[in-house]
Design an enzyme around this catalytic site. Structure first.
Site, mmCIF file in Angstrom:
data_model
loop_
_atom_site.group_PDB
_atom_site.id
_atom_site.type_symbol
_atom_site.label_atom_id
_atom_site.label_comp_id
_atom_site.label_asym_id
_atom_site.label_seq_id
_atom_site.Cartn_x
_atom_site.Cartn_y
_atom_site.Cartn_z
ATOM 1 C CB SER A 1 2.867 4.342 9.042
ATOM 2 O OG SER A 1 2.564 3.067 9.563
ATOM 3 C CE1 TYR B 1 7.304 1.895 6.654
ATOM 4 C CE2 TYR B 1 5.872 1.617 8.546
ATOM 5 C CZ TYR B 1 6.037 1.879 7.195
ATOM 6 O OH TYR B 1 4.933 2.137 6.411
HETATM 7 N N1 LIG Z 1 0.463 -0.768 2.937
HETATM 8 C C1 LIG Z 1 0.556 -0.586 4.234
HETATM 9 O O1 LIG Z 1 0.195 -1.452 5.037
HETATM 10 C C2 LIG Z 1 1.082 0.732 4.743
HETATM 11 C C3 LIG Z 1 0.830 1.063 6.079
HETATM 12 C C4 LIG Z 1 1.294 2.273 6.558
HETATM 13 C C5 LIG Z 1 1.971 3.136 5.725
HETATM 14 N N2 LIG Z 1 2.219 2.794 4.425
HETATM 15 C C6 LIG Z 1 2.948 3.740 3.582
HETATM 16 O O2 LIG Z 1 2.259 3.957 2.365
HETATM 17 C C7 LIG Z 1 3.174 4.495 1.405
HETATM 18 C C8 LIG Z 1 2.956 3.843 0.065
HETATM 19 O O3 LIG Z 1 3.328 2.474 0.155
HETATM 20 P P1 LIG Z 1 2.398 1.286 -0.369
HETATM 21 O O4 LIG Z 1 1.852 0.620 0.841
HETATM 22 O O5 LIG Z 1 1.487 1.768 -1.418
HETATM 23 O O6 LIG Z 1 3.531 0.298 -0.942
HETATM 24 P P2 LIG Z 1 3.960 -0.045 -2.446
HETATM 25 O O7 LIG Z 1 5.246 -0.783 -2.335
HETATM 26 O O8 LIG Z 1 2.827 -0.699 -3.135
HETATM 27 O O9 LIG Z 1 4.223 1.382 -3.109
HETATM 28 C C9 LIG Z 1 5.356 2.163 -2.792
HETATM 29 C C10 LIG Z 1 5.945 2.747 -4.057
HETATM 30 O O10 LIG Z 1 7.088 3.551 -3.692
HETATM 31 C C11 LIG Z 1 8.087 3.336 -4.677
HETATM 32 N N3 LIG Z 1 9.418 3.676 -4.170
HETATM 33 C C12 LIG Z 1 10.217 2.933 -3.363
HETATM 34 N N4 LIG Z 1 11.402 3.560 -3.176
HETATM 35 C C13 LIG Z 1 11.318 4.730 -3.868
HETATM 36 C C14 LIG Z 1 12.217 5.807 -4.057
HETATM 37 N N5 LIG Z 1 13.452 5.801 -3.497
HETATM 38 N N6 LIG Z 1 11.822 6.847 -4.826
HETATM 39 C C15 LIG Z 1 10.598 6.835 -5.421
HETATM 40 N N7 LIG Z 1 9.714 5.849 -5.292
HETATM 41 C C16 LIG Z 1 10.070 4.797 -4.515
HETATM 42 C C17 LIG Z 1 7.942 1.858 -5.011
HETATM 43 O O11 LIG Z 1 8.570 1.559 -6.261
HETATM 44 C C18 LIG Z 1 6.436 1.685 -5.036
HETATM 45 O O12 LIG Z 1 5.914 1.920 -6.332
HETATM 46 C C19 LIG Z 1 4.572 4.282 1.999
HETATM 47 O O13 LIG Z 1 5.049 5.510 2.509
HETATM 48 C C20 LIG Z 1 4.327 3.294 3.124
HETATM 49 O O14 LIG Z 1 5.303 3.392 4.132
HETATM 50 C C21 LIG Z 1 1.789 1.599 3.927
#
Ligand SMILES: NC(=O)c1ccc[n+]([C@@H]2O[C@H](COP(=O)([O-])OP(=O)(O)OC[C@H]3O[C@@H](n4cnc5c(N)ncnc54)[C@H](O)[C@@H]3O)[C@@H](O)[C@H]2O)c1
Length: 302
Positions: free
Chosen positions: A148, A161
């Site tokens: 991130s 985080y």
């Molecule tokens: N969306 C943003 O703004 C953003 C910004 C920076 C980083 N990220 C990172 O992107 C990555 C993906 O997240 P996203 O934004 O697509 O969110 P999201 O919630 O849409 O997807 C995350 C997925 O991870 C799954 N998950 C949660 N706990 C889990 C576990 N213990 N084991 C397996 N799966 C699990 C959830 O069920 C979900 O399907 C994450 O690492 C998040 O920290 C997101």
């Protein structure tokens, strides 16, 4: 990695957000797909969506916090497809609030998914991928860890985080260096998105009982939740666009992948502060309304 057709991609957190978008691109490129996620209904629906596009899909319910479940994921992948070429250690969750107010359960949950999930993925899949490379002269592999911008900056009320994502940046740079050292046909990238509309601000929907909080959220935790809901939902770059950038980075072996390069000025400023021993500046410089909103909510609740 240049050739994706018929190659095998494993995607943790594959049932939503970035993970689902990686899978959709993989399907378009003719890849065999392995989705791992804790949310069964979302997993089933993405699997059906991908199969309707003609992809071969293995969907595995897997909690990435647990090494034995990642090992089972690797075993199931090898049994079904016989190789792994592309790994996305992508599953992630968020929990905010003043850093001293986060509970041990908050730390265990967020570090369990965001950091231990990536550690298990790297530790279990990299040797497997190196073995695959030995039996295939054409082998190309790539590992993408989702960190991130919070892995390069430290905004207030995001401490747990931030810690998890800084560690993922460090782990991925280390992985990259070690793969280079042994001249492996495998590379690595770290994805550092800024706020992008996905399910991330609702990640408590999948918070397991063993890391549930007994107490109600504090004022700072509620304020952080409101801030994250707003920032994520009003993001202008889509998850699909970030997934496209990520595949382009894999194809050109680019290590750092940014959804919002315009935010890098804050990273440059932080690096300069470190080098010049200047105290940390305001990460909300230029977006003072966010700091003001957080402070107003904290004062109203005090
Ligand atoms: N969306 C943003 O703004 C953003 C910004 C920076 C980083 N990220 C990172 O992107 C990555 C993906 O997240 P996203 O934004 O697509 O969110 P999201 O919630 O849409 O997807 C995350 C997925 O991870 C799954 N998950 C949660 N706990 C889990 C576990 N213990 N084991 C397996 N799966 C699990 C959830 O069920 C979900 O399907 C994450 O690492 C998040 O920290 C997101």
């Amino acid at each position: 990695m240049k050739n994706f057709t018929n190659r095998v991609a494993v995607i943790t957190g594959g049932a939503s957000g970035f993970g689902r978008e990686f899978a959709l691109i993989g399907a378009r490129l003719g890849m065999k797909l392995v989705l791992a996620d804790v949310q069964q209904d979302a997993l089933d629906s993405v699997k059906a969506e991908l199969e309707a596009l003609g992809a071969e899909v293995l969907a595995v319910r897997c909690d990435v916090r647990h090494a034995d479940q990642i090992q089972a994921l690797a075993d199931a992948t090898m049994a079904r497809f016989g190789a792994v070429h592309l790994l996305f250690n992508n599953a992630g969750v968020g929990s905010g609030g003043l850093v001293w107010e986060n509970t041990q359960a908050d730390w265990e949950w967020v570090l369990g998914v965001n950091l231990w999930g990536v550690i298990h993925g790297v530790r279990i899949f990299t040797p497997l991928m190196l073995e695959c490379a030995k039996t295939d002269p054409e082998y190309e592999g790539h590992i993408v860890n989702t960190a991130s911008m919070a892995g390069l900056l430290n905004a207030p009320t995001m401490g747990v985080y931030n810690v998890s994502k800084h560690a993922v940046v460090s782990l991925t740079e280390s992985l990259y260096q070690d793969l280079r050292l042994v001249e492996a046909p495998i590379s690595a990238s770290v994805l550092c998105p800024y706020f992008v509309p996905t399910g991330i601000s609702q990640s408590h929907r999948n918070r397991p009982d063993d890391v549930a909080n007994a107490a109600r959220p504090t004022i700072s935790q509620l304020a952080a939740q409101a801030m994250s809901d707003k920032a994520v939902s009003s993001g202008k770059v889509s998850a699909a666009a970030v997934a496209e950038m990520t595949f382009a980075a894999i194809g050109s072996d680019q290590f750092y992948v940014y959804s919002h390069p315009q935010a890098l000025g804050h990273v440059q400023k932080r690096m300069e502060e470190i080098i010049t021993q200047t105290n940390p500046g305001d990460p909300y410089a230029g977006a003072e309304h966010v700091r003001e909103m957080l402070q107003a909510k904290l004062k109203a609740g005090a």
